[in-house]
Design an enzyme around this catalytic site. Structure first.
Site, PDB file in Angstrom:
ATOM      1  N   GLY A 182       0.830  -4.962   1.055  1.00 28.47           N
ATOM      2  CA  GLY A 182      -0.323  -5.050   0.167  1.00 28.47           C
ATOM      3  C   GLY A 182       0.020  -5.718  -1.153  1.00 28.47           C
ATOM      4  O   GLY A 182      -0.855  -6.311  -1.806  1.00 28.47           O
ATOM      5  N   ALA A 215       0.856  -1.186   0.000  1.00 30.14           N
ATOM      6  CA  ALA A 215       0.000   0.000   0.000  1.00 30.14           C
ATOM      7  C   ALA A 215       0.893   1.237   0.000  1.00 30.14           C
ATOM      8  O   ALA A 215       2.005   1.197   0.515  1.00 30.14           O
ATOM      9  CB  ALA A 215      -0.878  -0.001   1.247  1.00 30.14           C
ATOM     10  N   GLU A 253       4.340  -4.945   7.586  1.00 30.23           N
ATOM     11  CA  GLU A 253       3.502  -3.897   8.188  1.00 30.23           C
ATOM     12  C   GLU A 253       3.838  -3.646   9.653  1.00 30.23           C
ATOM     13  O   GLU A 253       3.777  -2.519  10.132  1.00 30.23           O
ATOM     14  CB  GLU A 253       2.021  -4.274   8.053  1.00 30.23           C
ATOM     15  CG  GLU A 253       1.445  -4.096   6.661  1.00 30.23           C
ATOM     16  CD  GLU A 253       1.682  -5.284   5.738  1.00 30.23           C
ATOM     17  OE1 GLU A 253       2.520  -6.155   6.056  1.00 30.23           O
ATOM     18  OE2 GLU A 253       1.020  -5.330   4.681  1.00 30.23           O
ATOM     19  N   GLU A 291      -0.321  -9.246  -0.440  1.00 33.07           N
ATOM     20  CA  GLU A 291      -1.754  -9.514  -0.214  1.00 33.07           C
ATOM     21  C   GLU A 291      -2.502  -9.583  -1.543  1.00 33.07           C
ATOM     22  O   GLU A 291      -3.395 -10.421  -1.730  1.00 33.07           O
ATOM     23  CB  GLU A 291      -2.343  -8.433   0.696  1.00 33.07           C
ATOM     24  CG  GLU A 291      -1.761  -8.522   2.109  1.00 33.07           C
ATOM     25  CD  GLU A 291      -2.244  -7.419   3.019  1.00 33.07           C
ATOM     26  OE1 GLU A 291      -1.966  -6.245   2.702  1.00 33.07           O
ATOM     27  OE2 GLU A 291      -2.895  -7.729   4.034  1.00 33.07           O
TER      28      GLU A 291
HETATM   29  C1  3H9 Z   1       0.621  -2.031   3.573  1.00 34.19           C
HETATM   30  O1  3H9 Z   1       0.851  -2.600   2.544  1.00 34.19           O
HETATM   31  C2  3H9 Z   1      -0.716  -2.039   4.284  1.00 34.19           C
HETATM   32  C3  3H9 Z   1      -1.612  -3.137   3.834  1.00 34.19           C
HETATM   33  O2  3H9 Z   1      -1.346  -4.321   4.529  1.00 34.19           O
HETATM   34  C4  3H9 Z   1      -3.047  -2.830   4.118  1.00 34.19           C
HETATM   35  C5  3H9 Z   1      -3.647  -1.605   3.557  1.00 34.19           C
HETATM   36  C6  3H9 Z   1      -5.129  -1.523   3.721  1.00 34.19           C
HETATM   37  N1  3H9 Z   1       4.631   3.336  -0.184  1.00 34.19           N
HETATM   38  O3  3H9 Z   1      13.621   2.022   1.051  1.00 34.19           O
HETATM   39  P1  3H9 Z   1      14.047   2.673  -0.211  1.00 34.19           P
HETATM   40  C7  3H9 Z   1       9.475   4.631  -1.338  1.00 34.19           C
HETATM   41  S1  3H9 Z   1       1.762  -1.082   4.343  1.00 34.19           S
HETATM   42  C8  3H9 Z   1       5.129   4.491  -0.648  1.00 34.19           C
HETATM   43  O4  3H9 Z   1      15.049   3.755  -0.119  1.00 34.19           O
HETATM   44  P2  3H9 Z   1      15.102   0.163  -1.123  1.00 34.19           P
HETATM   45  C9  3H9 Z   1      10.408   5.247  -0.346  1.00 34.19           C
HETATM   46  O5  3H9 Z   1       9.770   6.243   0.391  1.00 34.19           O
HETATM   47  C10 3H9 Z   1       3.138  -1.126   3.305  1.00 34.19           C
HETATM   48  N2  3H9 Z   1       6.446   4.707  -0.894  1.00 34.19           N
HETATM   49  O6  3H9 Z   1      14.519   1.620  -1.306  1.00 34.19           O
HETATM   50  C11 3H9 Z   1      11.502   5.779  -1.239  1.00 34.19           C
HETATM   51  O7  3H9 Z   1      11.018   6.964  -1.847  1.00 34.19           O
HETATM   52  P3  3H9 Z   1      12.001   8.093  -2.371  1.00 34.19           P
HETATM   53  C12 3H9 Z   1       3.900  -2.350   3.502  1.00 34.19           C
HETATM   54  C13 3H9 Z   1       7.268   3.710  -0.652  1.00 34.19           C
HETATM   55  O8  3H9 Z   1      15.334  -0.326  -2.492  1.00 34.19           O
HETATM   56  C14 3H9 Z   1      11.591   4.722  -2.328  1.00 34.19           C
HETATM   57  O9  3H9 Z   1      10.348   4.012  -2.262  1.00 34.19           O
HETATM   58  N3  3H9 Z   1       5.142  -2.211   2.783  1.00 34.19           N
HETATM   59  C15 3H9 Z   1       6.816   2.476  -0.159  1.00 34.19           C
HETATM   60  O10 3H9 Z   1      16.207   0.186  -0.143  1.00 34.19           O
HETATM   61  C16 3H9 Z   1      12.719   3.760  -2.184  1.00 34.19           C
HETATM   62  O11 3H9 Z   1      12.713   3.242  -0.866  1.00 34.19           O
HETATM   63  C17 3H9 Z   1       6.262  -1.841   3.388  1.00 34.19           C
HETATM   64  O12 3H9 Z   1       6.300  -1.598   4.582  1.00 34.19           O
HETATM   65  C18 3H9 Z   1       5.435   2.308   0.059  1.00 34.19           C
HETATM   66  N4  3H9 Z   1       4.914   1.164   0.491  1.00 34.19           N
HETATM   67  O13 3H9 Z   1      13.943  -0.674  -0.449  1.00 34.19           O
HETATM   68  C19 3H9 Z   1       7.464  -1.732   2.507  1.00 34.19           C
HETATM   69  N5  3H9 Z   1       7.882   1.666   0.010  1.00 34.19           N
HETATM   70  O14 3H9 Z   1      12.748   7.494  -3.534  1.00 34.19           O
HETATM   71  C20 3H9 Z   1       8.292  -0.578   2.945  1.00 34.19           C
HETATM   72  C21 3H9 Z   1       8.949   2.370  -0.389  1.00 34.19           C
HETATM   73  O15 3H9 Z   1      11.084   9.199  -2.743  1.00 34.19           O
HETATM   74  N6  3H9 Z   1       9.381  -0.352   2.002  1.00 34.19           N
HETATM   75  N7  3H9 Z   1       8.596   3.603  -0.780  1.00 34.19           N
HETATM   76  O16 3H9 Z   1      12.896   8.397  -1.209  1.00 34.19           O
HETATM   77  C22 3H9 Z   1      10.555  -0.986   2.109  1.00 34.19           C
HETATM   78  O17 3H9 Z   1      10.788  -1.800   2.977  1.00 34.19           O
HETATM   79  C23 3H9 Z   1      11.614  -0.598   1.122  1.00 34.19           C
HETATM   80  O18 3H9 Z   1      11.315   0.688   0.656  1.00 34.19           O
HETATM   81  C24 3H9 Z   1      11.725  -1.532  -0.095  1.00 34.19           C
HETATM   82  C25 3H9 Z   1      12.735  -0.927  -1.095  1.00 34.19           C
HETATM   83  C26 3H9 Z   1      12.256  -2.887   0.389  1.00 34.19           C
HETATM   84  C27 3H9 Z   1      10.397  -1.691  -0.784  1.00 34.19           C
END
Ligand code: 3H9
Length: 695
Positions: A102, A61, A125, A105
């Site tokens: 998400g 998400a 999450e 999911e």
């Molecule tokens: C969810 O899914 C809720 C659901 O269960 C239910 C809903 C109803 N959204 O970390 P990085 C951006 S909760 C928006 O440096 P990496 C981040 O801000 C979500 N933006 O890169 C950054 O932006 P910018 C569950 C996101 O390669 C850029 O991506 N998911 C999101 O080292 C690069 O990030 C998580 O908790 C997002 N979901 O790692 C995943 N994710 O370039 C959280 C990332 O502008 N994310 N951004 O600075 C991560 O763990 C890492 O970002 C990921 C990439 C492994 C994906």
């Protein structure tokens, strides 16, 4: 464009396309739902593949939408997953690189899943203080079993797709290097006519005696989750996958999700997530600024700090030379490094082989000539301007052109240090925190003349060293130490007014700090603050301090290293024991200065220490020393033990409400040492405008 739709033969391919990680924001969800509907309406299409463009299937998400109307605007993630799950044509998720939250999911709502090896599968999450809220807690146990799903959901830790090959999560994991999209389309052709369509929701979670396992999990997770409510609610949601019908389980998950998403803890964690990522961005230093290659390093000074800094380079695979003036000091530094690696191996956190590799990357020398070719040199000598001058003049003489000259100074004027060289553009501050091989924070101090490429290189280096790099302008103490001085001043005044160290520490630790100010002082060494105050008495005679800390140092009680500080310590132990001598000294001092001791509430202690940070933080922000409030929060979360669940001092002030913070500060300004409480103009302005530091 946030999702592309293409048809090849009889297979429709929907490619999520919302860089950087295909977050499932409103536009992406809308485009994906439209894609499914289009495919269902097209008689030529017999199967649908969903995949992700670029470097992810989907990161989940879109976190930026949380607590905004967009998150609840149709089609929500639930609707998207419902549309996918109720499709009359098979839907195949083609997963690569990142499949999280998400994103996973959504994949679980598909009829089939096919993955490339190396895809990071996670429901992370919990790390954002929430739980998977789009069916993850109900569907994952149905494909991975109760235990494995619970572990993944409670820890949030990614698991590589190939490790999950053979589970019912995947129908196929492709060979390394195979074309995922082509494999998914071929797979779609094979299953196009299979009916009934397999659905994860129709599976059962079988676990004999699940109640005993769940109770064990509750006990374990409760003991480990500290102030965070999410981990335990993850267990409850997963429990529902066994104890409730699928739709009831989904409803229950939803209720818990909504509860968590509103929680202060989750807001703080999400703030920290974005704060960490934005900290590496400097408005006038674009992302494509060229960086200098750093393939070799040198560290001047082999004390505790220098040795720790050298370990950072070695850990990142960068050869590093440690320079000292005397063989004995050099040997001691090298021995410290070896000892640190050995103890990490003993703790099982590093293999012997990796430790040996790191140790082999560290060399020692007594000669500046031996470090001349290093790409970067970090000075970590005694915190004295004359000593720094001697070192930087030497470095200017010997270092090759283009080498980055960094200082680890924690308080001194970096511009003055740069002025000792003929290449101020190459000089930057790299303020590591002790123990430098452990602490995450790296304050990157940008001097007036620091080159943009040098700053960009330092930011890139911080990532390579796995540090959280935060940029600070030049001022006395930079962001972190300048603020901590106000915090320490208040702690000292509290002793004069009626507190004892243990009361102050207890109040701050109950607030959530890893350590209260006095236990911290004993750990870091009270002589450090003493040296700084002596300098202040000369440079800034108007600034008032409690004398208690000086009296303590005059007794030789520097902290754990001398076996006595604010507390007593038994030989070889780190337990802080209340000291009769110190407490008597504190009470006597109040008498000597004519202060009637009073009972101070824990609330006052916390307010005075935390708001002292906030008020100084506001000045730092207004002066442009910090680029943004969230940078200050990162400094405090990663370098000073500020409680993560409170999001950092500036975020915490926002949650309390700036008018309330200002009221309290104005109240303290009327009390003893009111001169320490002049409200920062930015705080006054933002409070008046009804805004927050982070808004
Ligand atoms: C969810 O899914 C809720 C659901 O269960 C239910 C809903 C109803 N959204 O970390 P990085 C951006 S909760 C928006 O440096 P990496 C981040 O801000 C979500 N933006 O890169 C950054 O932006 P910018 C569950 C996101 O390669 C850029 O991506 N998911 C999101 O080292 C690069 O990030 C998580 O908790 C997002 N979901 O790692 C995943 N994710 O370039 C959280 C990332 O502008 N994310 N951004 O600075 C991560 O763990 C890492 O970002 C990921 C990439 C492994 C994906």
């Amino acid at each position: 464009m946030s999702a592309a739709y293409e048809v090849g033969g009889s297979v429709a391919v929907i490619t999520l396309n919302n860089p950087p990680v295909n977050g499932l924001g409103l536009a992406t969800r809308t485009a994906a739902v439209d894609g499914i509907r289009q495919a269902l309406a097209d008689d030529a299409v017999t199967a649908i593949v969903i995949t992700g463009a670029g470097k992810a299937f989907s990161g989940g998400a879109d976190i930026k939408e949380f607590n905004s109307p967009k998150a609840l605007t149709e089609p929500t993630l639930h609707t998207l997953i419902n549309v996918v799950e109720s499709s009359t044509k098979p839907v195949i998720a083609a997963i690569h690189s990142v499949c999280m939250g998400g994103g996973l999911e959504l994949a679980l709502g598909c009829n089939y899943r096919i993955a490339s090896p190396g895809a990071q599968m996670a429901l992370p999450e919990v790390k954002l203080g929430i739980l998977p809220g789009a069916g993850g807690t109900q569907r994952l146990p149905r494909v991975l079993g109760l235990e494995m799903a619970l572990n993944m959901i409670v820890s949030g830790t990614p698991v590589a797709s190939e490790k999950l090959a053979g589970t019912t999560l995947f129908d196929e994991v492709t060979a390394p290097g195979a074309d995922l999209r082509a494999a998914a389309v071929a797979f779609a052709g094979k299953v196009a006519d299979v009916r009934p369509l397999p659905r994860v929701r129709d599976r059962q979670v079988d676990y004999p005696n699940h109640e005993a396992f769940l109770q064990f999990s509750r006990n374990t997770v409760k003991a480990m989750s500290g102030p965070f409510p999410a981990p335990l609610l993850c267990v409850e949601a997963v429990a529902a996958s066994v104890t409730k019908k699928f739709d009831d389980g989904l409803k229950f998950e939803r209720e818990l999700f909504m509860q968590l998403v509103q929680s202060a803890e989750s807001k703080a964690l999400r703030h920290a997530f974005f704060a960490e990522r934005v900290a590496g961005k400097v408005p006038d230093v674009p992302a494509d600024t060229p960086v200098r290659a750093i393939a070799s390093a040198a560290v001047v000074g082999a004390g505790t700090m220098g040795a720790g800094i050298a370990m950072n380079f070695a850990n990142a695979g960068i050869p590093v030379t440690l320079l000292e003036t005397k063989q004995e000091a050099l040997d001691k530094g090298l021995a410290t490094i070896r000892k640190n690696y050995e103890s990490t191996v003993k703790k099982g956190k590093l293999t012997q082989e990796k430790a040996e590799q790191c140790i082999a990357l560290v060399n020692g020398t007594l000669s500046y000539a031996d470090i001349a070719q290093a790409d970067i040199v970090v000075e970590a000598v005694f915190e004295d301007m004359d000593v720094k001058q001697a070192v930087f003049q030497q470095l200017d003489e010997v270092m090759k052109p283009g080498a980055i000259l960094a200082s680890n100074t924690s308080t001194l004027d970096l511009d003055k240090i740069a002025g000792f060289t003929r290449r101020p553009q190459d000089v930057i501050g790299l303020h590591f925190f002790s123990p430098a091989n452990v602490m995450k924070l790296l304050e990157i101090v940008r001097g007036k003349q620091t080159g943009k490429d040098v700053l960009a290189s330092a930011l890139a280096l911080s990532k390579k060293l796995r540090k959280t790099g935060v940029v600070s302008g030049v001022c006395d103490g930079f962001i972190g130490n300048r603020m901590i001085e106000q915090y320490s001043r208040q702690a000292g005044f509290l002793l004069e007014e009626g507190c004892l160290p243990e009361q102050v520490d207890r109040a701050m630790e109950q607030f959530g700090f890893a350590m209260g100010p006095f236990r911290m002082g004993d750990l870091a060494g009270n002589d450090i603050g003493w040296a700084i105050r002596k300098r202040r008495y000369v440079e800034k005679p108007d600034v008032t301090y409690s004398k208690t800390a000086d009296l303590l140092c005059e007794l030789g009680r520097f902290g754990q290293k001398t076996g006595a500080g604010w507390y007593d310590y038994k030989p070889g132990e780190r337990n802080a024991l209340a000291s009769e001598q110190v407490n008597a000294m504190i009470v006597q001092h109040s008498q000597d200065i004519g202060v009637a001791r009073r009972t101070v509430s824990d609330r006052e202690i916390v307010e005075r220490l935390v708001y002292a940070l906030v008020n100084e933080g506001a000045r730092i922000l207004e002066e442009g020393i910090a680029l943004r409030a969230s940078d200050i929060d990162m400094v405090y979360l990663t370098g000073y033990g500020f409680p993560l669940f409170r999001g950092g001092p500036m975020f915490y002030a926002d949650t309390v409400g700036l008018p309330n913070v200002l009221d309290a500060i104005e109240g303290y300004a009327k009390g003893r040492h009111g001169e320490a409480w002049t409200p920062a103009p930015l705080l006054v302005r933002l409070a008046g405008e009804g805004r927050g530091f982070n808004s």
